[in-house]
Structure formats: structure tokens, C-alpha cells
Design an enzyme around this catalytic site. Structure first.
Site, PDB file in Angstrom:
ATOM      1  N   SER A  77     -13.973   2.117   8.906  1.00  0.00           N
ATOM      2  CA  SER A  77     -13.113   2.191   7.717  1.00  0.00           C
ATOM      3  C   SER A  77     -13.649   1.348   6.560  1.00  0.00           C
ATOM      4  CB  SER A  77     -11.710   1.714   8.077  1.00  0.00           C
ATOM      5  OG  SER A  77     -10.913   1.667   6.918  1.00  0.00           O
ATOM      6  N   ASP A  84     -17.942   5.911  12.298  1.00  0.00           N
ATOM      7  CA  ASP A  84     -16.675   5.972  11.568  1.00  0.00           C
ATOM      8  C   ASP A  84     -16.093   4.565  11.468  1.00  0.00           C
ATOM      9  OD1 ASP A  84     -14.219   6.397  10.463  1.00  0.00           O
ATOM     10  OD2 ASP A  84     -13.809   8.218  11.598  1.00  0.00           O
ATOM     11  N   GLU A 111       0.835  -1.212   0.000  1.00  0.00           N
ATOM     12  CA  GLU A 111       0.000   0.000   0.000  1.00  0.00           C
ATOM     13  C   GLU A 111       0.867   1.259   0.000  1.00  0.00           C
ATOM     14  OE1 GLU A 111      -1.336   2.137   3.189  1.00  0.00           O
ATOM     15  OE2 GLU A 111      -1.111   0.546   4.674  1.00  0.00           O
ATOM     16  N   VAL A 115      -5.604   0.556   2.601  1.00  0.00           N
ATOM     17  CA  VAL A 115      -5.743  -0.904   2.525  1.00  0.00           C
ATOM     18  C   VAL A 115      -6.895  -1.251   1.584  1.00  0.00           C
ATOM     19  CG1 VAL A 115      -6.376  -2.957   3.865  1.00  0.00           C
ATOM     20  CG2 VAL A 115      -4.704  -1.327   4.780  1.00  0.00           C
ATOM     21  N   LYS A 172      -4.347  -0.957  15.221  1.00  0.00           N
ATOM     22  CA  LYS A 172      -3.911  -0.116  16.344  1.00  0.00           C
ATOM     23  C   LYS A 172      -5.022   0.018  17.366  1.00  0.00           C
ATOM     24  CE  LYS A 172      -0.308   2.906  14.783  1.00  0.00           C
ATOM     25  NZ  LYS A 172      -0.282   3.132  13.342  1.00  0.00           N
ATOM     26  N   ASP A 231     -11.851  -0.181   4.789  1.00  0.00           N
ATOM     27  CA  ASP A 231     -11.014  -1.394   4.823  1.00  0.00           C
ATOM     28  C   ASP A 231     -11.847  -2.619   5.216  1.00  0.00           C
ATOM     29  OD1 ASP A 231      -8.972   0.384   4.373  1.00  0.00           O
ATOM     30  OD2 ASP A 231      -7.925   0.030   6.272  1.00  0.00           O
ATOM     31  N   LYS A 267      -5.595  10.781  -0.174  1.00  0.00           N
ATOM     32  CA  LYS A 267      -5.659   9.470   0.494  1.00  0.00           C
ATOM     33  C   LYS A 267      -6.780   8.721  -0.216  1.00  0.00           C
ATOM     34  CE  LYS A 267      -7.152   7.601   4.932  1.00  0.00           C
ATOM     35  NZ  LYS A 267      -7.468   7.889   6.341  1.00  0.00           N
TER      36      LYS A 267
END
Ligand code: PSU
Ligand code: MN
Length: 308
Positions: free
Chosen positions: A139, A137, A26, A107, A158, A141, A87
């Protein structure tokens, strides 16, 4: 693959034709995740790590509005030094194309582009997930892991994220979460999270066999392989917790949300740990590139037997 918005490097075209193992990499980590010049060094080191372990690296990014699969060293420099980059997740590809912009793929974005090109293995640092600051919120991903059949090697996620909620979402969407040589879901800087995985696998061959079994059953999802950070570079969960709590409180105070939230939290954590987290970040990325290359080799030998 022929598509007007994609451009594959000659090396990747050749590797795809010959069936050489390839690992996608990525680029949001280059454009938004790490400071300069560590981002460039990391991009080069990731590529080298993949090569040293028997596969061809395909760094994926947007350059002048083209979706590029495989970058030259000069192009890596351009991306790492660009002043303003997008992004790029799913909804941003068309923006980048129309504006002829440069961008780092997340990702989700990298999974999409890799899969379009026929690349099945991808190495990253950590995936996005459900944020703690706002219930909505989540992602892209996670949705991509549900829908795009690639093997994604990461060091977990994380603890800036709501990890239990992230794992619940993946379970709901039918995404296997593999612990590589571990029974515990790793939390990026920390090897421990207190949370489980859906299966533990102990060799690259087992991972390749798993992918074959999963996809031959007709499953369409991605497979998340979580590879704990090497012991030597791990930061205990208890030292990260107050730092993450502070960064998260600051994000709420400053009204930071949406696409900007993850880069803000990553930046603040790096500042608050006085760069200590940076070394750990680099170490786990390289560790994931190595494992992904090993898995790509195993999958390549089994490729003809896949149903997808
Ligand atoms: N988590 C990290 N480092 C990163 C990212 C996430 O620990 O660099 C990046 C990845 O590219 C990931 C993206 O796909 O942030 C997720 O952003 P968002 O939460 O806006 O979907
Ligand atoms: Mn988000």
C-alpha cells in the site's frame, strides 16, 4: 493555505488561524470501506467523537474535483450516497481533479492533504500494508508513513495483510510504531497479533512529547500510533483466521488485485462474519477518533516548539 485545487471549510480555516486542535479523518472508509447507511452514520459519529473530545474534525475528500478539508453535513451525505466515487491515493488526485470527480481519500491520500493544510493528527481504522496475495502489492500508505510527518492513530492493520512484512517495511523506512498502552501490535479486530511495536506509550501527553522529540531531531516520517480495539468489541485472532483465509483464497481465484483488493477483502469479511465485524469496526474507529482528539490537544500546546 492557498492552492487552486484545495478548498478548506470556513471552520477549518478559522481553527488553523486560531491554533485550535484539529483531527483529520479519512473518507475511503465512507466511500469504499462500509456499506450505506452505516457509512454516513459512522462519518457523523467520528466527527462528533472528535468534537466531544475537544478538537475540530476535518473530514477530507474529493468533491467535484476539489480537495476538500472539512465537510458540511450535506456534503457528508453527498459523499456517503454517491453512486460512483474514486478511491484516491497519491497517484489518483490528478485524475479526480481532471475528471471533476468525487472520491474518498485513503490513509496515504488523507495524510498528504492534511499535511498540506497544516494538520498534524489523523484518525483512521486500519492502515494498508503488504498484501499476502502478491509480494508487490504494498500500500502507498506505507510510503506515506515514511515521508509525511503526521501522527496517524489506527487500530493496527487487518490480518488480511502480511503483518510481519508490513512491520518490517515500516522498520526499514524508519517509521515509529507506537503501541498505545500495549506492547503488542494490534490486528484491527483482534487486540493480539504476536508481533511487537517499536515503543509503548501510555498517555496522549507522552505521544505528543514523542512527536516533538522525533521531529525536532529532524526526522521526517510519520508516527503510527496503534490503539487496540476496546476489549468488549474484540474478535479473537483464532475466529478471524479461517475467514480471512477464505476471503484471500477467493481473491486469488477471482484474480482480484491492485486497488480493488482491499475493498474486496473488507466486503467478503463483513459478509462471512454476517455483519458481526461491522460493530467492531465502528467501535474501534470511534475509539481512535477519541484518542486522536486527545493527542491533538496535547500537541497543540507544544506546537511552537516543533522543528517542522
Ligand atoms: N484497511 C481497513 N479498512 C479500510 C482500508 C484499509 O481495514 O478502509 C482503506 C484505507 O483507506 C487504506 C486503504 O488507506 O484501504 C488501503 O488501500 P490499498 O491497500 O489499496 O492501498
Ligand atoms: Mn494495494
Amino acid at each position: 493555505m492557498k492552492h487552486p485545487n484545495f478548498q478548506l471549510s470556513p471552520e477549518i480555516t478559522r481553527a488553523l488561524n486560531l491554533g485550535t486542535p484539529i483531527v483529520a479523518l479519512e473518507s475511503t472508509v465512507i466511500t469504499h470501506g462500509l456499506p450505506h447507511p452505516q457509512n454516513l452514520q459512522l462519518a457523523r459519529d467520528m466527527e462528533k467523537q472528535v468534537r466531544d473530545n475537544g478538537a475540530i474534525p476535518a473530514t477530507i475528500a474529493l468533491l467535484d474535483g476539489k480537495i476538500r478539508i472539512g465537510l458540511s453535513d450535506q456534503e457528508l451525505v453527498r459523499l456517503a450516497e454517491a453512486d460512483s466515487t474514486l478511491k484516491v491515493s497519491h497517484r489518483d488526485f490528478a485524475t479526480a481533479i481532471v475528471k471533476k470527480a468525487n472520491g474518498g481519500t485513503t490513509v496515504a491520500g488523507t495524510m498528504y492533504a492534511a499535511n498540506m493544510a497544516g494538520i498534524k493528527v489523523f484518525a483512521t481504522g486500519g492502515i494498508g500494508g503488504v498484501h499476502k496475495e502478491s509480494a508487490f502489492d504494498i500500500s502507498t500508505d506505507l510510503r506515506s508513513l515514511a515521508e509525511i510527518p503526521t501522527v496517524v492513530v489506527c487500530a493496527g492493520a487487518k490480518a488480511i495483510l502480511d503483518l510481519p512484512a508490513t512491520l518490517e517495511y515500516l522498520e526499514t523506512m524508519g517509521v515509529p510504531v507506537i503501541g498505545y498502552k500495549t506492547d503488542e501490535f494490534p490486528a484491527f479486530y483482534s487486540r493480539e497479533s504476536g508481533l511487537g511495536v517499536s515503543a509503548r506509550l501510555d498517555t496522549p501527553e507522552e505521544v505528543a512529547d514523542f512527536a516533538k522529540a522525533h521531529w525536532n531531531l529532524g526526522m521526517k516520517s510519520g508516527i503510527l500510533v496503534t490503539n487496540p480495539i476496546p476489549e468488549k468489541f474484540a474478535i479473537p485472532k483464532s475466529s478471524m483466521e479461517p475467514i480471512i483465509a477464505q476471503a484471500s483464497a477467493e481473491a486469488i481465484q477471482q484474480g482480484i488485485h491492485g486497488q480493488k483488493l482491499t475493498p474486496f477483502l473488507l466486503g467478503r469479511i463483513s459478509e462471512l462474519t454476517k455483519g458481526k465485524s461491522l460493530n467492531s469496526n465502528l467501535a474501534l474507529l470511534l475509539n481512535n477518533a477519541r484518542l486522536a482528539a486527545e493527542i491533538a490537544q496535547e500537541m497543540n500546546t507544544k506546537k511552537k516548539e516543533w522543528a517542522i
